[in-house]
Design a protein around this motif. Structure first.
Motif, PDB file in Angstrom:
ATOM      1  N   ARG A 227      -6.096   2.421   3.387  1.00  0.00           N
ATOM      2  CA  ARG A 227      -5.629   1.082   3.760  1.00  0.00           C
ATOM      3  C   ARG A 227      -4.398   1.098   4.664  1.00  0.00           C
ATOM      4  O   ARG A 227      -3.801   0.047   4.918  1.00  0.00           O
ATOM      5  CB  ARG A 227      -5.331   0.277   2.492  1.00  0.00           C
ATOM      6  CG  ARG A 227      -6.540   0.065   1.607  1.00  0.00           C
ATOM      7  CD  ARG A 227      -6.231  -0.803   0.410  1.00  0.00           C
ATOM      8  NE  ARG A 227      -5.321  -0.163  -0.520  1.00  0.00           N
ATOM      9  CZ  ARG A 227      -4.853  -0.742  -1.626  1.00  0.00           C
ATOM     10  NH1 ARG A 227      -5.200  -1.982  -1.911  1.00  0.00           N
ATOM     11  NH2 ARG A 227      -4.038  -0.093  -2.435  1.00  0.00           N
ATOM     12  N   GLN A 228      -4.010   2.277   5.148  1.00  0.00           N
ATOM     13  CA  GLN A 228      -2.837   2.355   6.024  1.00  0.00           C
ATOM     14  C   GLN A 228      -3.171   1.837   7.426  1.00  0.00           C
ATOM     15  O   GLN A 228      -4.308   1.954   7.888  1.00  0.00           O
ATOM     16  CB  GLN A 228      -2.342   3.791   6.111  1.00  0.00           C
ATOM     17  CG  GLN A 228      -1.953   4.393   4.776  1.00  0.00           C
ATOM     18  CD  GLN A 228      -0.901   3.586   4.050  1.00  0.00           C
ATOM     19  OE1 GLN A 228       0.115   3.206   4.640  1.00  0.00           O
ATOM     20  NE2 GLN A 228      -1.129   3.319   2.772  1.00  0.00           N
TER      21      GLN A 228
ATOM     22  N   GLU B 201       0.051  -8.896  -0.492  1.00  0.00           N
ATOM     23  CA  GLU B 201      -0.994  -8.125   0.184  1.00  0.00           C
ATOM     24  C   GLU B 201      -1.920  -9.033   0.988  1.00  0.00           C
ATOM     25  O   GLU B 201      -2.387  -8.658   2.068  1.00  0.00           O
ATOM     26  CB  GLU B 201      -1.791  -7.312  -0.838  1.00  0.00           C
ATOM     27  CG  GLU B 201      -0.990  -6.170  -1.447  1.00  0.00           C
ATOM     28  CD  GLU B 201      -1.839  -5.274  -2.346  1.00  0.00           C
ATOM     29  OE1 GLU B 201      -3.079  -5.437  -2.336  1.00  0.00           O
ATOM     30  OE2 GLU B 201      -1.264  -4.436  -3.054  1.00  0.00           O
TER      31      GLU B 201
ATOM     32  N   HIS C 283       0.831  -1.217   0.000  1.00  0.00           N
ATOM     33  CA  HIS C 283       0.000   0.000   0.000  1.00  0.00           C
ATOM     34  C   HIS C 283       0.862   1.263   0.000  1.00  0.00           C
ATOM     35  O   HIS C 283       0.531   2.250   0.669  1.00  0.00           O
ATOM     36  CB  HIS C 283      -0.956   0.005   1.192  1.00  0.00           C
ATOM     37  CG  HIS C 283      -1.801  -1.223   1.296  1.00  0.00           C
ATOM     38  ND1 HIS C 283      -2.311  -1.878   0.202  1.00  0.00           N
ATOM     39  CD2 HIS C 283      -2.230  -1.936   2.379  1.00  0.00           C
ATOM     40  CE1 HIS C 283      -3.018  -2.929   0.595  1.00  0.00           C
ATOM     41  NE2 HIS C 283      -2.980  -2.994   1.898  1.00  0.00           N
TER      42      HIS C 283
END
Length: 702
Positions: A590-591, A567, A15
């Motif tokens: 998405r962090q 991922e 990400h």
């Protein structure tokens, strides 16, 4: 010679901002989130302060490993970046020191956004952008003919970039001639002689100035802020001429809260000092970068286009370049954090070069990592002057830098080469136990005969890979047969997935179990959706303890498939560690981040949201954390559902059984559990015999 072995660990970026270290089986060994950095930037330090003094101040908060000067500081001040031994020390120093008075000056500190080498962006959230009407007068000029009047207007338009004077035909009062032109944004010192350049008007009348002194406005605004106990670090007014008739200024404060309060005090006010015209105050968020002159020249054309687009299309933003002796300082500013986050993404793509893609996939071939491939890329750079091709063997991608037209030309050439390489046939010959004798007796001679770029001996999978035409394959087959004739024994392997004789075999060097290439790929792809990690060998009836190496997965999967597997392994790990990691509360971000000590505010490296790591919501300056009553409500609900919900004996996550048998598998830790007595069974072995013997059946009812 030493035997080449597969690398044990693989480091990948997930990400964009999260660094993850994978071990065998895609076991995660280490995660460095985009929120964590050992670096700290310090600004507004008096230039007379020595490095020893700075280190002494910082050492109170942790061990300082490194201290470097940074370009782009204001005159008379210095800017440095310091590296602590760990991210927590940098966070604590930032919390304690930002906005404090040191060496007679208020210093500001910032944590760089996701950069473990200290070269990333710094987000400055302590600046306000102030605008108000410039001191000016309106002039009414009379002309005897329409042509004279229109020539005056045309001249004002052509010289607008110098003095920003606006002019148009005027039909109201006063009428200064047969035709009257109204001039606005004229300097209060404008004389009739200076107006003669506008087609020599026959007569002129002036309005009363709205006000006369910018310095008086600055003093008044400063007094307004300081009377409210807001400390100002700097107040910089841009010099005339004033574009669009507006005075613009930057005001720096000690902390974001002070900046926010100052904007609330000034925005839309109509002070006497501005002639009762409105003051506009915006809390600006700025990202600052420093890139080398060499790299800047590669992307200079793209940055010029980017800057022009911002000025033309994106309101409330600024883009400034400050050249230095060895580097260029770049600052991108915006009022809206969401807009700034988008601009950050766009700029960093420009900085990182254009990644070459083909049919929606990253373009790559092993050829580009070989000497012949590198020579081909350098020849392209010579042919197309001004283009730079950067090959990244570790991430398997090509990046282009240079003028957009040249990039398109080179991209076309690379795609053509890629298609040519794809259409060139590639065959794999499984050597198995012959790999040693082949390396000893035949590999060197066949490499000389066919070319090193056409012949690859993969010791990990024990395959000879040949790229070329039919006569090349025949030559390779003859070499293999010569080695085979010297050996008295051979063996046939069985695939651990399909249990048939292996086709295009791949052997795990740890346990010697074999797979068809297609079967292994299917197994790895299945793990992407099933999230069943770590990835183990399926040999010996799925009882083998060996782990699938990351290097092997990287070898057999495409770039897109491998990235998806990375991922998936990362997402599975985060899902299994809910107390250690939390997702950024911004929708679709998405962090992930780790909890931090009380008082520390985290800044998302992707969406730039400021986060409270205590209650895991957007930072709430000046307010205590809201009460978290979700757990209490859930515990109350559990009391009324004791028979339906139980906690996993291994990881403690609540499990609800709706229907089915009493063999339960925890979706988080994969533990096999008997629902009646909550005993656990490794790999589920013996659980059904246990349920029948101890509980009289497997319990298929609801």
């Amino acid at each position: 010679k030493t035997r080449r072995t597969a690398p044990i660990f693989h480091v990948a970026r997930v990400h964009d901002h999260i660094q993850v270290k994978f071990g065998p089986g895609f076991n995660i060994q280490e995660i460095i989130t985009g929120f964590e950095t050992p670096w700290l930037y310090l600004s507004n330090i008096p230039s007379t302060v020595s490095q020893d003094q700075i280190v002494h101040l910082l050492s109170k908060h942790g061990t300082v490993r490194e201290l470097r000067a940074v370009t782009g500081s204001q005159q008379g001040t210095a800017k440095v970046r310091a590296r602590f031994s760990c991210a927590i020390d940098a966070q604590k120093a930032n919390l304690v020191l930002s906005g404090t008075r040191q060496w007679g000056s208020i210093i500001t500190t910032q944590l760089p956004i996701n950069d473990d080498h200290g070269h990333g962006a710094t987000l400055e959230d302590t600046t306000a952008w102030i605008e108000w009407d410039a001191p000016s007068i309106v002039g009414y000029a009379g002309y005897s003919t329409e042509d004279q009047a229109r020539n005056a207007i045309a001249f004002a338009r052509t010289s607008f970039s110098e003095d920003y004077v606006l002019a148009h035909m005027y039909s109201g009062l006063p009428q200064m001639g047969t035709f009257t032109v109204r001039f606005s944004n004229l300097s209060v010192q404008t004389t009739k002689e200076q107006m003669s350049k506008y087609s020599k008007p026959s007569d002129i009348m002036w309005s009363v100035p709205n006000y006369t002194s910018v310095d008086l406005v600055v003093a008044s605004l400063r007094c307004k802020l300081e009377s409210n106990k807001i400390e100002i670090i700097s107040f910089e007014v841009l010099p005339p001429p004033y574009r669009n008739g507006r005075v613009k200024a930057w005001i720096r404060f000690s902390n974001p809260a002070a900046t926010k309060t100052a904007c609330q005090l000034l925005h839309l006010r109509k002070p006497v000092c501005t002639g009762r015209t409105r003051v506009f105050a915006y809390h600006m968020k700025s990202l600052s970068y420093s890139i080398s002159l060499h790299h800047y020249k590669k992307i200079q054309g793209d940055l010029t286009t980017f800057r022009a687009r911002l000025s033309r299309e994106v309101q409330g933003t600024t883009f400034t370049l400050t050249p230095g002796t060895a580097a260029v300082a770049i600052q991108i500013s915006a009022v809206d954090e969401k807009i700034l986050a988008k601009l950050k993404t766009e700029f960093e793509k420009l900085r990182g070069g254009e990644v070459v893609e083909y049919k929606g996939e990253v373009l790559w071939d092993r050829f580009f990592s070989l000497p012949a491939g590198k020579l081909y890329l350098r020849q392209l750079e010579v042919i197309h002057r001004g283009i730079t091709i950067q090959e990244d063997v570790s991430s398997r991608r090509l990046s282009l830098f240079g003028q957009s037209g040249l990039r398109e030309t080179v991209k076309t050439a690379l795609i053509q080469k890629h298609v040519e390489l794809l259409t060139t046939e590639k065959r794999r010959f499984f050597l198995g136990p012959l790999v040693g004798p082949f390396l000893r007796f035949e590999f060197e001679s066949i490499s000389r005969r066919l070319g090193t770029e056409k012949v690859v001996l993969d010791l990990w999978t024990r395959q000879l890979v040949v790229t070329g035409q039919s006569h090349d394959f025949y030559t390779a087959l003859q070499a293999i047969q010569r080695v085979h004739s010297k050996q008295k024994s051979s063996s046939h392997a069985t695939c651990s997935v399909c249990f048939c004789e292996v086709n295009c075999p791949i052997i795990l060097y740890q346990c010697q179990h074999s797979y068809c290439r297609v079967c292994l790929i299917n197994y790895l792809e299945a793990a992407i959706s099933s999230n069943f990690f770590p990835l183990r060998c399926l040999g010996n009836d799925n009882n083998c303890s060996s782990l699938i190496t990351v290097s092997l997965a990287r070898q057999v999967l495409s770039i897109g498939q491998f990235d998806s597997l990375v991922e998936a392994a990362f997402g599975d790990y985060i899902h299994k560690h809910p107390k250690e990691f939390h997702y950024c509360p911004s929708p679709d971000c998405r962090q992930v981040y780790r909890p931090a000590p009380r008082g520390i505010v985290l800044q998302c490296p992707s969406c730039l949201l400021r986060i409270c790591p205590q209650c895991h919501v957007e930072q709430h300056d000046g307010f205590v954390c809201p009460e978290q009553d979700g757990d209490q409500i859930f515990d109350e609900w559990l009391k009324t559902h004791k028979d339906d919900v139980k906690k996993c004996p291994s990881c403690g996550v609540p499990i609800e059984r709706a229907e089915g048998c009493n063999h339960i598998t925890c979706i988080l830790c994969r533990t096999h559990i008997c629902w009646v007595c909550m005993l656990t069974f490794p790999r589920g072995e013996g659980i059904y015999n246990h349920m029948r013997a101890e509980h009289g059946g497997i319990g298929n009812g609801p």
